[in-house]
Design a protein around this motif. Structure first.
Motif, mmCIF file in Angstrom:
data_model
loop_
_atom_site.group_PDB
_atom_site.id
_atom_site.type_symbol
_atom_site.label_atom_id
_atom_site.label_comp_id
_atom_site.label_asym_id
_atom_site.label_seq_id
_atom_site.Cartn_x
_atom_site.Cartn_y
_atom_site.Cartn_z
ATOM 1 N N ALA A 216 0.831 -1.205 0.000
ATOM 2 C CA ALA A 216 0.000 0.000 0.000
ATOM 3 C C ALA A 216 0.859 1.246 0.000
ATOM 4 N N LEU A 217 1.957 1.192 0.817
ATOM 5 C CA LEU A 217 2.841 2.362 0.863
ATOM 6 C C LEU A 217 3.556 2.557 -0.478
ATOM 7 N N ALA A 218 3.851 1.441 -1.173
ATOM 8 C CA ALA A 218 4.496 1.528 -2.486
ATOM 9 C C ALA A 218 3.570 2.222 -3.494
ATOM 10 N N VAL A 219 2.301 1.871 -3.429
ATOM 11 C CA VAL A 219 1.329 2.512 -4.343
ATOM 12 C C VAL A 219 1.247 4.013 -4.059
ATOM 13 N N ILE A 220 1.173 4.358 -2.752
ATOM 14 C CA ILE A 220 1.094 5.777 -2.376
ATOM 15 C C ILE A 220 2.333 6.515 -2.850
ATOM 16 N N SER A 221 3.506 5.889 -2.729
ATOM 17 C CA SER A 221 4.769 6.494 -3.184
ATOM 18 C C SER A 221 4.735 6.754 -4.685
ATOM 19 N N ASP A 222 4.218 5.769 -5.435
ATOM 20 C CA ASP A 222 4.131 5.968 -6.891
ATOM 21 C C ASP A 222 3.174 7.100 -7.249
ATOM 22 N N ASN A 223 2.034 7.110 -6.593
ATOM 23 C CA ASN A 223 1.044 8.158 -6.898
ATOM 24 C C ASN A 223 1.571 9.555 -6.596
ATOM 25 N N ALA A 224 2.321 9.657 -5.507
ATOM 26 C CA ALA A 224 2.847 10.970 -5.119
ATOM 27 C C ALA A 224 4.130 11.286 -5.830
ATOM 28 N N ASN A 225 4.699 10.266 -6.538
ATOM 29 C CA ASN A 225 5.968 10.481 -7.236
ATOM 30 C C ASN A 225 7.052 10.893 -6.258
ATOM 31 N N LEU A 226 7.012 10.239 -5.074
ATOM 32 C CA LEU A 226 7.994 10.494 -4.039
ATOM 33 C C LEU A 226 8.614 9.166 -3.587
ATOM 34 N N SER A 227 9.859 9.227 -3.188
ATOM 35 C CA SER A 227 10.529 8.005 -2.668
ATOM 36 C C SER A 227 9.932 7.641 -1.305
ATOM 37 N N LEU A 228 10.157 6.402 -0.870
ATOM 38 C CA LEU A 228 9.548 5.908 0.373
ATOM 39 C C LEU A 228 10.609 5.181 1.202
ATOM 40 N N ILE A 229 10.603 5.438 2.513
ATOM 41 C CA ILE A 229 11.456 4.704 3.465
ATOM 42 C C ILE A 229 10.557 4.286 4.634
ATOM 43 N N LEU A 230 10.596 2.992 4.953
ATOM 44 C CA LEU A 230 9.771 2.457 6.036
ATOM 45 C C LEU A 230 10.697 2.005 7.169
ATOM 46 N N TYR A 231 10.464 2.569 8.357
ATOM 47 C CA TYR A 231 11.232 2.220 9.555
ATOM 48 C C TYR A 231 10.333 1.457 10.525
ATOM 49 N N ASP A 232 11.006 0.549 11.309
ATOM 50 C CA ASP A 232 10.238 -0.073 12.405
ATOM 51 C C ASP A 232 10.291 0.874 13.576
ATOM 52 N N SER A 233 9.713 0.457 14.698
ATOM 53 C CA SER A 233 9.635 1.349 15.845
ATOM 54 C C SER A 233 11.005 1.602 16.448
ATOM 55 N N GLN A 234 11.972 0.785 16.111
ATOM 56 C CA GLN A 234 13.315 0.936 16.634
ATOM 57 C C GLN A 234 14.183 1.784 15.705
ATOM 58 N N GLY A 235 13.637 2.193 14.611
ATOM 59 C CA GLY A 235 14.393 3.032 13.683
ATOM 60 C C GLY A 235 15.148 2.265 12.646
ATOM 61 N N GLN A 236 14.871 0.959 12.555
ATOM 62 C CA GLN A 236 15.535 0.144 11.560
ATOM 63 C C GLN A 236 14.734 0.178 10.250
ATOM 64 N N VAL A 237 15.496 0.373 9.138
ATOM 65 C CA VAL A 237 14.832 0.408 7.830
ATOM 66 C C VAL A 237 14.407 -1.002 7.463
ATOM 67 N N ILE A 238 13.132 -1.129 7.221
ATOM 68 C CA ILE A 238 12.640 -2.454 6.864
ATOM 69 C C ILE A 238 12.132 -2.486 5.423
ATOM 70 N N TYR A 239 12.061 -1.266 4.775
ATOM 71 C CA TYR A 239 11.599 -1.256 3.376
ATOM 72 C C TYR A 239 11.926 0.130 2.774
ATOM 73 N N THR A 240 12.400 0.121 1.532
ATOM 74 C CA THR A 240 12.653 1.381 0.793
ATOM 75 C C THR A 240 12.135 1.252 -0.624
ATOM 76 N N ARG A 241 11.795 2.427 -1.186
ATOM 77 C CA ARG A 241 11.331 2.458 -2.593
ATOM 78 C C ARG A 241 11.760 3.818 -3.185
ATOM 79 N N THR A 242 12.510 3.742 -4.272
ATOM 80 C CA THR A 242 12.962 4.979 -4.929
ATOM 81 C C THR A 242 12.110 5.249 -6.164
ATOM 82 N N LEU A 243 12.211 6.497 -6.646
ATOM 83 C CA LEU A 243 11.429 6.876 -7.839
ATOM 84 C C LEU A 243 11.902 6.064 -9.036
ATOM 85 N N GLY A 244 10.972 5.457 -9.703
ATOM 86 C CA GLY A 244 11.296 4.621 -10.860
ATOM 87 C C GLY A 244 11.720 3.229 -10.469
ATOM 88 N N GLY A 245 11.737 2.874 -9.118
ATOM 89 C CA GLY A 245 12.173 1.573 -8.688
ATOM 90 C C GLY A 245 11.042 0.616 -8.469
#
Length: 587
Positions: A558-587
């Motif tokens: 769902a966050l990937a779709v929102i990132s595409d629609n907004a044409n913005l990159s996405l970084i998902l962190y857990d509650s501890q601040g660890q990156v658990i998912y990223t998505r770049t423009l065009g990726g």
């Protein structure tokens, strides 16, 4: 009466005089002498070419010397004339009293001065129009132009002839005695009664009363005619008459009164002409000035009449009236000069307005043009219908009024252009303020309004070019604002989508959106639930664990779709601040 004189005697005398002039006067060979006899006695004419400068006194002295040597029995006066050959009238003349040499008696027909040389001459120069000859044989005979030498023969100018003095003396005596003696004694007022003097003296005494009684110009003219007639009648009295001096005094007195009356009559006639002209309105200042001149001509002679004059009573009443009339004309001229100045000033102001039109480059310039035309028209409107300048003023108004209207229209157009231009600038300023506040919708609205207002400025306005230069930057600003609106709108949708995604019974995640992209953080509550399920996968709530595991995957999608629609990159962190998912423009 006319007396026949031997032609040969006159020719003999002329030859003798010419001979003496040849001897006594330098350049005498160019002189010519003629003699004639008329009712006034002997006359001698000497003439010369136009290029000769003659001394009249010397010539007359030579003639006198010759005549004295040949003088007759009585003392007589001889008239001598000097003229230029080809001219009809002489330019100098003199009277020569011939000295008595032998007595005929003691009675003198005419007065004679001392003779001998220049002392006996009555000499004076005369103008070409001054010499006329009046026979006066009767009072109705008209004056004839003087030329008694017309028939006298021309003499040769050589020195080849000689004349015997004795023969010449006899001839001269005959000329003088036959030509004048009997005639002199028969002239009026010489030996007979003098009715001309009696009439003149009677009118001299009576005329003051006649003048005082005169109440009009016609009555004055009648008195003047009587005076002139009496004065003219005295002309028949010859200069050698014993009553000659009395005659001259009477003529001077009557002529003086006649001239004074004539002076008043002319003044009255001038006033009458001025009165006639006043009956119609003057069509120009020049006409008024001409009337002023007439009144002054009428007044000036009357002002010279003294209080002791017989004319004073008549003149004073006229003077008061004439001065009133002159004052009225003076006032008209004063007023008309004022209107003339108005007209002249209006023309000058109109000329200035036309020059201002050619150089006007701003609203202020056109306001000055309008004001200048208004001044010119107001000046012309002030000229009244009664003024001779009214018609000219009306013609100028026909020309000037449309120009004033055009200046007003142009001024109004420029005022509207200025107002519109200022409104454009004000609207653009407000749009920029909204941009600074990131209120892009409001900014876009004001930029659009500014562009629409620019298009309202007229092409023939002075602000048209300036306004056109704003269209391009304002259009760019509007486009940028509209793009910002799309960005904002997209972000707003992204936020809405994120809000829906991050909340599902519990707060699953939080998010932040900036130019770098979308940052999503899982909440500790969500991590705790997820950890608990992973630790006890086979508890009675094992189905929840499966859901939690699936939910994280669904969340990433769902966050990937929102990132595409907004044409913005996405970084998902857990509650501890660890990156658990990223998505770049065009990726």
């Amino acid at each position: 009466m006319k007396v026949a004189v031997q032609h040969e005697d006159l020719q003999l005398l002329a030859k003798t005089l010419q001979e003496q002039l040849l001897v006594e006067v330098s350049s005498a060979e160019v002189f010519e002498v003629k003699c004639a006899v008329n009712k006034d006695g002997l006359m001698i004419l000497t003439q010369h070419e136009s290029d000769v400068i003659a001394d009249a006194q010397i010539i007359f002295a030579v003639i006198e010397e010759v005549l004295q040597s040949l003088a007759p029995h009585r003392e007589q006066r001889v008239q001598c004339f000097l003229r230029v050959s080809g001219e009809q009238l002489p330019y100098a003349k003199c009277f020569l009293p011939l000295k008595q040499t032998r007595g005929w008696g003691d009675e003198e027909v005419g007065g004679a001065g001392e003779a001998g040389g220049a002392e006996g001459q009555y000499f004076y120069p005369i103008s070409s129009s001054a010499l006329t000859y009046s026979p006066s044989l009767d009072e109705t005979e008209e004056e004839e132009l003087f030329d008694p030498f017309a028939d006298a023969p021309n003499l040769p100018t050589s020195k080849a002839f000689a004349i015997k003095p004795m023969l010449l003396g006899v001839a001269l005596a005959g000329i003088v005695i036959l030509g004048s003696g009997a005639y002199f004694l028969t002239r009026p007022c010489v030996m007979s009664e003098c009715k001309e003097i009696q009439n003149a003296e009677r009118l001299k005494t009576k005329s003051p009363q006649l003048i005082r009684r005169a109440k009009s110009e016609q009555e004055l003219v009648a008195v003047q005619q009587q005076l002139a007639a009496a004065s003219t009648a005295l002309n028949v009295i010859p200069s050698w008459s014993p009553r000659s001096q009395v005659s001259e005094e009477l003529k001077a007195s009557l002529s003086g009164r006649s001239e004074k009356i004539n002076q008043v009559v002319k003044a009255l006639q001038t006033a009458s002409l001025a009165t006639q002209q006043v009956q119609t309105p003057a069509s120009s200042l020049e006409e008024l000035q001409a009337r002023q001149h007439l009144w002054r001509q009428a007044i000036a002679p009357l002002e010279t009449i003294s209080s002791d004059s017989e004319l004073y009573g008549l003149v004073q009443g006229k003077l008061i009236n004439y001065r009133v009339r002159l004052h009225a004309v003076n006032q008209q001229i004063f007023t008309e000069e004022k209107w003339l100045k108005k007209l002249t000033a209006a023309k000058a102001v109109a000329s200035a307005a036309e020059k201002q039109e050619g150089t006007a480059k701003s609203l202020n310039d056109w306001q000055k043009v309008r004001s200048t035309w208004l001044v010119a028209i107001n000046a012309l409107n002030s000229i009244p219908l009664t003024s001779p300048k009214y018609q000219e003023a009306e013609k100028l108004l026909v020309d000037y009024k449309p120009k004033l209207m055009a200046a007003r229209d142009r001024t109004t157009k420029e005022q509207l252009a200025v107002k519109t231009y200022q409104q454009v600038l004000s609207t653009a300023k407000q749009a920029k303020l909204y941009e600074q506040q990131n209120q892009w919708q409001a900014a876009a609205t004001y930029w659009e309004q500014a562009l629409q207002t620019v298009k309202k400025i007229s092409q023939d306005s002075l602000y048209y070019t300036q306004a056109q230069s704003l269209i391009e930057p304002y259009s760019t600003a509007l486009k940028q604002a509209q793009e910002k609106i799309q960005v904002v709108s997209s972000l707003q949708q992204t936020r809405t989508d994120l809000d829906k995604t991050c909340i599902n019974e519990i707060q699953i995640c939080t998010f932040n959106i900036d130019n770098a992209g979308i940052i999503v953080r899982l909440t500790s509550d969500y991590d705790q639930v997820r950890q608990n399920n992973l630790a006890n996968p086979y508890s009675e709530n094992s189905s929840t664990a499966v859901d939690i595991t699936n939910h994280l995957q669904i969340l990433r999608e769902a966050l990937a779709v929102i990132s595409d629609n907004a044409n913005l990159s996405l970084i998902l962190y857990d509650s501890q601040g660890q990156v658990i998912y990223t998505r770049t423009l065009g990726g």
